[in-house]
Design a protein around this motif. Structure first.
Motif, PDB file in Angstrom:
ATOM      1  N   THR A  24      37.766  -5.484  -7.306  1.00 39.69           N
ATOM      2  CA  THR A  24      37.855  -6.192  -8.583  1.00 39.69           C
ATOM      3  C   THR A  24      39.249  -6.014  -9.168  1.00 39.69           C
ATOM      4  O   THR A  24      39.851  -6.965  -9.678  1.00 39.69           O
ATOM      5  N   LEU A  25      39.748  -4.791  -9.061  1.00 39.67           N
ATOM      6  CA  LEU A  25      41.085  -4.517  -9.585  1.00 39.67           C
ATOM      7  C   LEU A  25      42.138  -5.294  -8.786  1.00 39.67           C
ATOM      8  O   LEU A  25      43.048  -5.894  -9.380  1.00 39.67           O
ATOM      9  N   ILE A  26      42.026  -5.300  -7.469  1.00 38.40           N
ATOM     10  CA  ILE A  26      42.979  -6.039  -6.615  1.00 38.40           C
ATOM     11  C   ILE A  26      42.867  -7.527  -6.893  1.00 38.40           C
ATOM     12  O   ILE A  26      43.876  -8.238  -7.024  1.00 38.40           O
ATOM     13  N   THR A  27      41.658  -8.030  -7.034  1.00 38.99           N
ATOM     14  CA  THR A  27      41.440  -9.454  -7.327  1.00 38.99           C
ATOM     15  C   THR A  27      42.072  -9.806  -8.677  1.00 38.99           C
ATOM     16  O   THR A  27      42.716 -10.846  -8.827  1.00 38.99           O
ATOM     17  N   PHE A  28      41.880  -8.897  -9.631  1.00 39.65           N
ATOM     18  CA  PHE A  28      42.444  -9.125 -10.958  1.00 39.65           C
ATOM     19  C   PHE A  28      43.969  -9.169 -10.891  1.00 39.65           C
ATOM     20  O   PHE A  28      44.611 -10.029 -11.497  1.00 39.65           O
ATOM     21  N   LEU A  29      44.567  -8.231 -10.137  1.00 45.01           N
ATOM     22  CA  LEU A  29      46.031  -8.197 -10.012  1.00 45.01           C
ATOM     23  C   LEU A  29      46.546  -9.421  -9.263  1.00 45.01           C
ATOM     24  O   LEU A  29      47.589  -9.982  -9.614  1.00 45.01           O
ATOM     25  N   VAL A  30      45.824  -9.838  -8.215  1.00 42.88           N
ATOM     26  CA  VAL A  30      46.221 -11.053  -7.484  1.00 42.88           C
ATOM     27  C   VAL A  30      46.128 -12.261  -8.412  1.00 42.88           C
ATOM     28  O   VAL A  30      46.994 -13.145  -8.437  1.00 42.88           O
ATOM     29  N   LEU A  32      46.384 -12.210 -11.639  1.00 45.41           N
ATOM     30  CA  LEU A  32      47.514 -12.124 -12.573  1.00 45.41           C
ATOM     31  C   LEU A  32      48.793 -12.609 -11.907  1.00 45.41           C
ATOM     32  O   LEU A  32      49.594 -13.331 -12.517  1.00 45.41           O
ATOM     33  N   ALA A  33      49.025 -12.230 -10.652  1.00 46.32           N
ATOM     34  CA  ALA A  33      50.222 -12.649  -9.929  1.00 46.32           C
ATOM     35  C   ALA A  33      50.221 -14.160  -9.745  1.00 46.32           C
ATOM     36  O   ALA A  33      51.246 -14.833  -9.917  1.00 46.32           O
ATOM     37  N   LEU A  34      49.055 -14.712  -9.348  1.00 46.04           N
ATOM     38  CA  LEU A  34      48.945 -16.163  -9.173  1.00 46.04           C
ATOM     39  C   LEU A  34      49.146 -16.899 -10.502  1.00 46.04           C
ATOM     40  O   LEU A  34      49.830 -17.933 -10.562  1.00 46.04           O
ATOM     41  N   LEU A  35      48.567 -16.372 -11.580  1.00 48.40           N
ATOM     42  CA  LEU A  35      48.754 -16.992 -12.904  1.00 48.40           C
ATOM     43  C   LEU A  35      50.224 -16.950 -13.313  1.00 48.40           C
ATOM     44  O   LEU A  35      50.760 -17.910 -13.857  1.00 48.40           O
ATOM     45  N   LYS A  36      50.873 -15.795 -13.029  1.00 42.58           N
ATOM     46  CA  LYS A  36      52.280 -15.678 -13.383  1.00 42.58           C
ATOM     47  C   LYS A  36      53.110 -16.677 -12.596  1.00 42.58           C
ATOM     48  O   LYS A  36      53.991 -17.335 -13.142  1.00 42.58           O
ATOM     49  N   LYS A  37      52.823 -16.811 -11.299  1.00 39.14           N
ATOM     50  CA  LYS A  37      53.612 -17.704 -10.462  1.00 39.14           C
ATOM     51  C   LYS A  37      53.301 -19.158 -10.738  1.00 39.14           C
ATOM     52  O   LYS A  37      54.201 -19.985 -10.845  1.00 39.14           O
ATOM     53  N   PHE A  38      52.029 -19.542 -10.831  1.00 34.22           N
ATOM     54  CA  PHE A  38      51.669 -20.960 -10.928  1.00 34.22           C
ATOM     55  C   PHE A  38      51.386 -21.437 -12.347  1.00 34.22           C
ATOM     56  O   PHE A  38      51.423 -22.640 -12.599  1.00 34.22           O
ATOM     57  N   ALA A  39      51.105 -20.582 -13.266  1.00 29.65           N
ATOM     58  CA  ALA A  39      50.784 -21.030 -14.618  1.00 29.65           C
ATOM     59  C   ALA A  39      51.849 -20.567 -15.612  1.00 29.65           C
ATOM     60  O   ALA A  39      52.496 -21.382 -16.271  1.00 29.65           O
ATOM     61  N   TRP A  40      52.025 -19.255 -15.747  1.00 30.40           N
ATOM     62  CA  TRP A  40      52.946 -18.757 -16.766  1.00 30.40           C
ATOM     63  C   TRP A  40      54.401 -19.060 -16.411  1.00 30.40           C
ATOM     64  O   TRP A  40      55.196 -19.394 -17.290  1.00 30.40           O
ATOM     65  N   GLY A  41      54.761 -18.976 -15.166  1.00 34.76           N
ATOM     66  CA  GLY A  41      56.150 -19.273 -14.748  1.00 34.76           C
ATOM     67  C   GLY A  41      56.519 -20.713 -15.079  1.00 34.76           C
ATOM     68  O   GLY A  41      57.501 -20.963 -15.794  1.00 34.76           O
ATOM     69  N   PRO A  42      55.744 -21.703 -14.565  1.00 32.66           N
ATOM     70  CA  PRO A  42      56.075 -23.094 -14.895  1.00 32.66           C
ATOM     71  C   PRO A  42      55.940 -23.370 -16.406  1.00 32.66           C
ATOM     72  O   PRO A  42      56.741 -24.107 -16.986  1.00 32.66           O
ATOM     73  N   LEU A  43      54.909 -22.752 -17.021  1.00 32.96           N
ATOM     74  CA  LEU A  43      54.729 -22.942 -18.450  1.00 32.96           C
ATOM     75  C   LEU A  43      55.916 -22.375 -19.219  1.00 32.96           C
ATOM     76  O   LEU A  43      56.431 -23.009 -20.142  1.00 32.96           O
ATOM     77  N   LYS A  44      56.403 -21.193 -18.795  1.00 28.37           N
ATOM     78  CA  LYS A  44      57.572 -20.601 -19.441  1.00 28.37           C
ATOM     79  C   LYS A  44      58.796 -21.468 -19.191  1.00 28.37           C
ATOM     80  O   LYS A  44      59.612 -21.678 -20.086  1.00 28.37           O
ATOM     81  N   ASP A  45      58.945 -21.997 -17.952  1.00 23.81           N
ATOM     82  CA  ASP A  45      60.072 -22.883 -17.655  1.00 23.81           C
ATOM     83  C   ASP A  45      60.021 -24.146 -18.535  1.00 23.81           C
ATOM     84  O   ASP A  45      61.052 -24.593 -19.065  1.00 23.81           O
ATOM     85  N   ILE A  46      58.831 -24.693 -18.670  1.00 22.55           N
ATOM     86  CA  ILE A  46      58.671 -25.887 -19.519  1.00 22.55           C
ATOM     87  C   ILE A  46      59.026 -25.548 -20.965  1.00 22.55           C
ATOM     88  O   ILE A  46      59.728 -26.307 -21.650  1.00 22.55           O
TER      89      ILE A  46
END
Length: 173
Positions: A24-30, A32-46
């Motif tokens: 669960t912890l690894i899934t949560f961290l993955v 978070l990493a996926l959200l950072k790369k595909f959601a927060w990163g592009p959202l922050k860039d926008i």
């Protein structure tokens, strides 16, 4: 009652499955990493791009405002210069109109004086002709009267000379 709260909060049920917790912890961290790369990163860039665009628009607006102020100052200067030029043109036109008026009056006075002088010369000339005609008529009349009085014919030239002599004497008195 406090015992049930403590067991619920502290996880008194110590039958924890460590493997599920790690997954669960690894899934949560993955996740978070996926959200950072595909959601927060592009959202922050926008968001960064939007912030840059807004800043650029603000800078452009300030530059446009400065340009507008500069143009307004130039327009005011041009307006003042134009008003001064119009004022100068009006003053020149008034001066020219006064000069033309004075010239027209001078020419009219000159023509009027010339006409008066011509009329006076003509009057004097007519007067002299009239006096000469009157003198001739008086001479002829005198000759006629003298001829009748004397019953003798005096030459017309002698009579004329005699009448002219009397007229000059009468004119001198």
């Amino acid at each position: 009652m406090t015992a049930t709260i403590n067991t619920f909060v502290l996880g008194a049920n110590l039958n924890v499955e460590w493997g599920t917790m790690v997954i669960t912890l690894i899934t949560f961290l993955v996740l978070l990493a996926l959200l950072k790369k595909f959601a927060w990163g592009p959202l922050k860039d926008i968001m960064d791009q939007r912030q840059n665009d807004i800043n650029k628009d603000i800078d452009d607006a300030e530059q446009a405002k400065l340009n507008a102020q500069k143009l307004e100052e130039e327009n005011n200067q041009t307006l003042k210069a134009t008003q001064q030029e119009v004022q100068k043109i009006l003053e020149d036109a008034k001066l020219q109109a006064r000069e033309q008026q004075e010239q027209i009056i001078h020419e009219a006075n000159t023509r009027a004086n010339g006409m008066i002088e011509t009329a006076q010369n003509e009057i004097n000339s007519q007067k002299e002709r009239a006096l000469a005609d009157i003198n001739n008529q008086i001479s002829q009349l005198s000759v006629s009267i003298a001829a009748k009085v004397l019953n003798k014919e005096i030459s017309e030239e002698d009579q004329k000379a005699l009448v002219d002599k009397y007229i000059k004497e009468a004119g001198d008195k």
